[in-house]
Design an enzyme around this catalytic site. Structure first.
Site, PDB file in Angstrom:
ATOM      1  N   ASP A  81      -4.838   0.647  -5.404  1.00 47.92           N
ATOM      2  CA  ASP A  81      -3.510   0.798  -5.039  1.00 47.92           C
ATOM      3  C   ASP A  81      -2.710  -0.369  -5.448  1.00 47.92           C
ATOM      4  O   ASP A  81      -1.722  -0.329  -5.998  1.00 47.92           O
ATOM      5  CB  ASP A  81      -3.174   1.225  -3.697  1.00 47.92           C
ATOM      6  CG  ASP A  81      -3.819   0.081  -2.591  1.00 47.92           C
ATOM      7  OD1 ASP A  81      -4.956  -0.890  -3.083  1.00 47.92           O
ATOM      8  OD2 ASP A  81      -3.692   0.296  -1.283  1.00 47.92           O
ATOM      9  N   HIS A  82      -3.461  -1.690  -5.284  1.00 49.82           N
ATOM     10  CA  HIS A  82      -2.720  -2.909  -5.870  1.00 49.82           C
ATOM     11  C   HIS A  82      -3.767  -3.945  -5.966  1.00 49.82           C
ATOM     12  O   HIS A  82      -4.871  -3.801  -5.735  1.00 49.82           O
ATOM     13  CB  HIS A  82      -1.562  -3.072  -4.794  1.00 49.82           C
ATOM     14  CG  HIS A  82      -2.216  -3.180  -3.436  1.00 49.82           C
ATOM     15  ND1 HIS A  82      -3.012  -4.063  -2.796  1.00 49.82           N
ATOM     16  CD2 HIS A  82      -1.827  -2.145  -2.307  1.00 49.82           C
ATOM     17  CE1 HIS A  82      -3.288  -3.544  -1.679  1.00 49.82           C
ATOM     18  NE2 HIS A  82      -2.492  -2.596  -1.360  1.00 49.82           N
ATOM     19  N   CYS A 118       0.815  -1.093  -0.030  1.00 49.62           N
ATOM     20  CA  CYS A 118      -0.054  -0.006   0.015  1.00 49.62           C
ATOM     21  C   CYS A 118       1.043   1.125   0.123  1.00 49.62           C
ATOM     22  O   CYS A 118       0.530   2.157  -0.758  1.00 49.62           O
ATOM     23  CB  CYS A 118      -0.915  -0.183   1.058  1.00 49.62           C
ATOM     24  SG  CYS A 118      -1.957   1.296   1.298  1.00 49.62           S
TER      25      CYS A 118
END
Length: 511
Positions: free
Chosen positions: A320-321, A53
């Site tokens: 974010d991912h 993150c």
């Protein structure tokens, strides 16, 4: 475009790209995201340039590769010299508001060692004005729960346990103890509507962050049973954990070290021990949390419709991912597999409605979001920025040659909750990898461990490492050269366009 130029940047947490209906996830119900895809451009080959993150959000909000911003892991500080999106928007005349979090650890040279921000995973990036922070310890959210009359347990994280005193921690179809109207997704949505209604007719920028579908994997009713485990896509993994771990020493470390407790409150055991039934249930819960976020976005979109702001607002939806979700026997975001790095990106540009509904296949990266927003609002894109504005792609094609590979990085040095260094026999600054990947090949280069090469056409799930095969030596050399050339092109260039001359300071521009 005359008049107001509003920007809504929606950043969800841990949302995989292949869990988007427009990209094939027909088992998932997200009508509001679907609308955004119909009215915007969806990027099919989009990656975050790093995980987890903190590093991912540093890249997203500075436009810098990890090799340049060097906030390489959660808890590692972000150098104060870097121009983040919040500060850049202030230079463009905006008062950028933020709901959620950025997981940014401050530069220790700007404060003292007793600063409480050094006791958490990260705080807020400089330049944004918080109008609904989750806070490092989620105190704002827990205070909101208490204010709403919800009895907080002594251990506050127990609010994310499944309902029922007899509930067994782990993957479950039971609902969260929190009703949907008190979920963190509802909290963020209320904060967004409060901000937007208070803003009135003034132009605005809002970073609207959502915590979900980040674990703990437990969903509020009715989302907990909205999806059936048997309808979930099957897990992709080797026949055994032992077979999976043979691929690489770093992978072996994480297969041995990741615990279920990071994903299910109070659960025991290793993440790699989850069976297929538990993984299917976990994925059903994951989808439920996604639909809850989508329903919340529907409330925000409805307000924009009712106030006539939908047509004036650029909306960017991203994460974010990603999340391994049991693929390769892993949970979380780590390593080098696509599940951790491929993420959604949808951009609705009100200046270019003729492009609505298009799916763009060019290789795009999280570092492209910052320059795209600054380009659209008329701001200045920092010289150091590694990303590129996507507006030419949104218009139907790049005016200059676009990138031919996707690039991303992962740093696995020791942090307080993970200790790979001693296990792998590496020094702190040897714990890194970078990936260059196109439609055919994926090359993974490690600073001090063996490299990997995958033929994505023959082996799309990346089980067979070809890096040591003499027949593929030329491919390894070619893609290693691509990785090296990329790093040379993107070495920090903050001041490299200035020249001292007999006539004084000269500033060159990039063609």
């Amino acid at each position: 475009m005359p008049g107001r130029r509003n920007v809504l940047l929606i950043v969800v947490d841990q949302w995989r790209a292949d869990f988007m209906p427009v990209l094939g996830a027909d088992f998932l119900r997200t009508p509001n995201l679907d609308r955004l895809c119909r009215e915007g451009v969806t990027f099919r080959n989009h990656v975050t340039t790093t995980v987890p993150c903190g590093p991912a959000r540093a890249s997203l909000l500075t436009g810098l590769y990890q090799m340049n911003h060097r906030a390489v892991q959660n808890t590692v500080p972000l150098d104060a010299r870097h121009m983040g999106l919040g500060r850049a928007l202030r230079n463009a005349g905006y008062d950028p508001a933020l709901i959620g979090y950025t997981t940014t650890t401050p530069d220790p040279r700007t404060t003292g060692p007793k600063d409480p921000r050094f006791t958490t995973l990260g705080d807020l990036m400089d330049g944004f004005r918080s109008v609904g922070a989750f806070d490092p310890n989620m105190e704002g959210y827990f205070g909101w729960l208490a204010h709403k009359g919800f009895p907080l347990p002594a251990r506050r994280a127990d609010v994310w346990l499944p309902e029922g005193e007899d509930a067994v921690p782990g993957a479950t179809s039971r609902p969260s103890r929190l009703p949907a109207e008190l979920s963190d997704s509802s909290f963020f949505t209320e904060r967004a509507l409060t901000y937007l209604k208070g803003r009135g007719d003034k132009p605005w920028f809002l970073h609207l962050g959502y915590y979900r579908p980040h674990p703990p994997f437990v969903a509020s009713a009715p989302y907990h049973t909205m999806y059936r485990p048997e309808d979930m896509p099957p897990v992709v993994r080797a026949a055994s954990v032992e077979a999976e771990s043979e691929q690489h020493p770093m992978l072996d470390f994480y297969l041995r070290s990741i615990r279920q407790a990071s994903f299910f409150e109070r659960a025991g055991g290793a993440a790699a021990e989850l069976d297929e039934a538990d993984i299917a249930q976990m994925r059903a819960t994951y989808c439920g949390m996604m639909t809850e976020v989508d329903d919340c976005l529907g409330r925000v979109f409805e307000h924009l419709d009712e106030t006539g702001q939908w047509e004036d607002t650029m909306i960017v939806f991203t994460s974010d991912h990603g999340e391994q979700l049991g693929d390769h026997h892993l949970l979380g975001k780590l390593g080098y597999f696509d599940e951790s790095f491929r993420i959604p990106l949808v951009v609705k540009d009100p200046d270019r409605p003729q492009e609505a509904g298009r799916i763009e296949a060019a290789f795009t990266e999280s570092v492209d979001v910052m320059p795209t927003i600054l380009d659209w609002v008329g701001g200045t894109i920092p010289r150091a920025c590694d990303g590129r504005s996507l507006l030419p792609l949104i218009e139907g094609g790049a005016s200059h040659p676009w990138r031919d590979v996707m690039h991303y990085e992962f740093d696995f040095r020791d942090i307080f909750y993970s200790k790979p260094e001693g296990d792998l026999g590496l020094a702190m600054d040897e714990c890194s990898l970078c990936v260059v990947q196109d439609a055919k090949w994926k090359y993974v280069h490690f600073a001090a461990l063996p490299s990997l090469l995958f033929d994505l056409e023959a082996d799309p799930q990346q089980f067979r490492n070809l890096a040591e095969d003499p027949g593929h030596a030329s491919v390894v050399a070619t893609y290693a050269q691509k990785a090296l050339s990329l790093r040379l092109r993107h070495a920090d260039r903050t001041l490299t366009h200035f020249r001292a001359t007999p006539q004084g300071l000269e500033e060159r521009t990039t063609p």
